[in-house]
Design a protein around this motif. Sequence first.
Motif, mmCIF file in Angstrom:
data_model
loop_
_atom_site.group_PDB
_atom_site.id
_atom_site.type_symbol
_atom_site.label_atom_id
_atom_site.label_comp_id
_atom_site.label_asym_id
_atom_site.label_seq_id
_atom_site.Cartn_x
_atom_site.Cartn_y
_atom_site.Cartn_z
ATOM 1 N N ARG A 367 0.861 -0.969 0.002
ATOM 2 C CA ARG A 367 0.119 -0.012 0.148
ATOM 3 C C ARG A 367 0.869 1.308 -0.115
ATOM 4 O O ARG A 367 0.338 2.187 -0.607
ATOM 5 C CB ARG A 367 -1.045 0.026 1.371
ATOM 6 N N HIS A 368 1.906 1.240 0.647
ATOM 7 C CA HIS A 368 2.806 2.374 0.980
ATOM 8 C C HIS A 368 3.512 2.838 -0.571
ATOM 9 O O HIS A 368 3.970 3.821 -0.757
ATOM 10 C CB HIS A 368 3.801 2.278 1.913
ATOM 11 N N GLU A 369 3.478 1.907 -1.337
ATOM 12 C CA GLU A 369 3.840 2.024 -2.777
ATOM 13 C C GLU A 369 2.827 2.087 -3.769
ATOM 14 O O GLU A 369 3.136 1.901 -5.111
ATOM 15 C CB GLU A 369 5.003 0.879 -3.025
ATOM 16 N N ALA A 370 1.685 2.108 -3.345
ATOM 17 C CA ALA A 370 0.544 2.155 -4.555
ATOM 18 C C ALA A 370 0.635 3.022 -5.331
ATOM 19 O O ALA A 370 1.256 4.251 -5.108
ATOM 20 C CB ALA A 370 -0.781 2.490 -3.665
ATOM 21 N N LEU A 371 0.055 2.633 -6.547
ATOM 22 C CA LEU A 371 0.488 3.423 -7.765
ATOM 23 C C LEU A 371 -0.767 4.759 -7.745
ATOM 24 O O LEU A 371 -1.914 4.343 -7.557
ATOM 25 C CB LEU A 371 0.091 2.725 -9.307
ATOM 26 N N LEU A 372 -0.186 6.140 -8.157
ATOM 27 C CA LEU A 372 -1.105 7.077 -8.104
ATOM 28 C C LEU A 372 -1.062 7.449 -9.631
ATOM 29 O O LEU A 372 -0.050 7.678 -10.284
ATOM 30 C CB LEU A 372 -0.496 8.205 -7.365
ATOM 31 N N ILE A 373 -2.502 7.673 -10.080
ATOM 32 C CA ILE A 373 -2.704 7.858 -11.270
ATOM 33 C C ILE A 373 -3.250 9.447 -11.479
ATOM 34 O O ILE A 373 -4.365 9.427 -11.064
ATOM 35 C CB ILE A 373 -3.666 6.869 -12.367
ATOM 36 N N ASP A 374 -2.590 10.371 -12.161
ATOM 37 C CA ASP A 374 -3.348 11.517 -12.350
ATOM 38 C C ASP A 374 -4.004 11.405 -13.427
ATOM 39 O O ASP A 374 -3.678 11.373 -14.569
ATOM 40 C CB ASP A 374 -1.973 12.708 -12.273
ATOM 41 N N LEU A 375 -5.365 11.489 -13.381
ATOM 42 C CA LEU A 375 -6.298 11.424 -14.643
ATOM 43 C C LEU A 375 -6.120 12.353 -15.875
ATOM 44 O O LEU A 375 -6.536 12.369 -16.673
ATOM 45 C CB LEU A 375 -7.715 11.078 -14.230
ATOM 46 N N ALA A 376 -5.218 13.602 -15.098
ATOM 47 C CA ALA A 376 -5.403 14.623 -15.846
ATOM 48 C C ALA A 376 -4.370 14.508 -17.041
ATOM 49 O O ALA A 376 -4.301 15.277 -18.137
ATOM 50 C CB ALA A 376 -4.969 15.913 -14.934
ATOM 51 N N ASP A 377 -3.432 13.662 -16.915
ATOM 52 C CA ASP A 377 -2.371 13.310 -17.981
ATOM 53 C C ASP A 377 -2.273 11.836 -18.371
ATOM 54 O O ASP A 377 -1.328 11.228 -18.605
ATOM 55 C CB ASP A 377 -0.647 13.756 -17.443
ATOM 56 N N ALA A 378 -3.495 11.211 -18.078
ATOM 57 C CA ALA A 378 -3.545 9.683 -18.535
ATOM 58 C C ALA A 378 -4.870 9.496 -19.373
ATOM 59 O O ALA A 378 -5.723 10.181 -19.353
ATOM 60 C CB ALA A 378 -3.613 8.875 -17.513
ATOM 61 N N ASP A 379 -4.669 8.544 -20.437
ATOM 62 C CA ASP A 379 -5.757 8.294 -21.365
ATOM 63 C C ASP A 379 -6.695 7.611 -20.423
ATOM 64 O O ASP A 379 -7.305 6.443 -21.061
ATOM 65 C CB ASP A 379 -5.109 7.635 -22.411
ATOM 66 N N LEU A 380 -7.060 7.808 -19.365
ATOM 67 C CA LEU A 380 -8.131 7.191 -18.601
ATOM 68 C C LEU A 380 -9.015 8.122 -17.814
ATOM 69 O O LEU A 380 -8.788 9.301 -17.942
ATOM 70 C CB LEU A 380 -7.507 6.509 -17.353
ATOM 71 N N GLY A 381 -10.318 7.705 -17.649
ATOM 72 C CA GLY A 381 -11.392 8.429 -17.040
ATOM 73 C C GLY A 381 -12.177 7.406 -15.887
ATOM 74 O O GLY A 381 -11.787 6.278 -15.801
ATOM 75 N N VAL A 382 -13.071 8.137 -15.099
ATOM 76 C CA VAL A 382 -13.667 7.509 -14.196
ATOM 77 C C VAL A 382 -14.949 6.995 -14.944
ATOM 78 O O VAL A 382 -15.670 7.692 -15.412
ATOM 79 C CB VAL A 382 -14.183 8.316 -12.996
ATOM 80 N N LYS A 383 -15.140 5.437 -14.787
ATOM 81 C CA LYS A 383 -16.411 5.119 -15.140
ATOM 82 C C LYS A 383 -17.340 5.070 -14.362
ATOM 83 O O LYS A 383 -18.676 5.506 -14.755
ATOM 84 C CB LYS A 383 -16.271 3.554 -15.498
ATOM 85 N N GLN A 384 -17.161 4.932 -13.381
ATOM 86 C CA GLN A 384 -18.515 5.137 -12.230
ATOM 87 C C GLN A 384 -17.973 4.897 -10.614
ATOM 88 O O GLN A 384 -16.917 4.529 -10.330
ATOM 89 C CB GLN A 384 -19.349 3.831 -12.246
ATOM 90 N N ALA A 385 -18.598 5.527 -9.746
ATOM 91 C CA ALA A 385 -18.261 5.551 -8.427
ATOM 92 C C ALA A 385 -18.821 4.008 -7.901
ATOM 93 O O ALA A 385 -19.744 3.326 -8.516
ATOM 94 C CB ALA A 385 -19.225 6.516 -7.646
#
Length: 413
Positions: A367-385
Amino acid sequence: MPRVSVDRLQPGVFISLAELGWLDHPFLLNGFRIADAGQIGVLRQMRLESVEWDPERSSVEPLPESGEGAEPEVDFAAGALDAMLDSKRERAVRVREQRERLARCERLYEQETAGMGEILKDLGARPVESHARAKAAVGRIVVGLLKADSVAVHLVNMKGKEPGLAHHAMNVMVLSLLLGKAAGAGEEDLKNLGLGALFHDVGKTDVPSRVLKNAQRSASEEHFYQAHVGYGIKNVAAITDMAVAAKNIIACHHERFDGKGYPNHLPGAKIPRLARMAAIANRYDNLCNPFDLRTAKMPTEAVAQMFRVEGAAFDPELLSLFIKVLGIYPPGSFVQLSDGSVGIVVETNSRELLRPLVMLYDKDVPRHEALLIDLADADLGVKQALHPAKLPLPVVEYLAPRGRVDYYVEAVH
């Protein structure tokens, strides 16, 4: 997961490179669905003979063993792989910086909250001194917010002891100031808003814990609970230079826009505007962080309840603005991304509310190395909560080990 030869891969097959480690391959995530032949070419350039694949998350089967029907071999230049690896190394630096920034914010949150706790504890014995310290602390935060081009709102992973009134006061102050800034409040109003929000519940020190923590209070217990507003005014009475606007937040943070609040049943615009802001922040934090965390609402649920069920209680203009400030997926929201990954929103930025910073669950990564994804510069989006009750317990404990939603704000210039 079963393994498959790289030569049998085709777009639509979901593969995992977790065995390599995130820094040892050029792709954004350890697990992903093959998008095009170019990605297969990169895997060949890495000299991988086979990879793990997930049948359940794949939209197609791997190509037949014979290779019949396989697409022609792609001549993928090694230079392209080098460029991807360079990009990955740059992303790794950003991830490290993001993790360090979040850790710094958590330290600052704990320091500020500890300081607020001392102020609240000393209020009875040294009211004038406590008031002066509170004004200084609030003023420091307000000046930072006013100078900022944008504001980053961080989810705080508390590491200290169990939360108390100081944590609630801190959250209500932060959320109130965010709303106040968005509403165009000036510096003096923001300072009074922050101060009143910090002191809004000081009267609860005179209410027995069993009453405060009882979600099913009797009529007499509810009367005792509601008296905390009057106790709060009494507790700050010795502070003769406290602004009326700040005192009114203590007096009116349980008034309702429809006139059904307490203690004075003030309707609409008769409730001081700063108190209307603090009331929204107070209710949101109480929904997300009740005494019994088993009844806690997700941030998205809390926002929906306040807007759809309890809307009559709040200034509609300020409530709409509050929802806009927090974003569709406020920090603390469990989300599924467009590639099927599951994570929790750990930061939103007022510039990019629809593209937050997300911490991803990966059982192969500590967990302390969990990947952080900044969606502002990634080709990904939130699909759903997602609702945590519908997620496996290990996923919830990995992403939100304490079950609370605590916030800290940072000016972004």
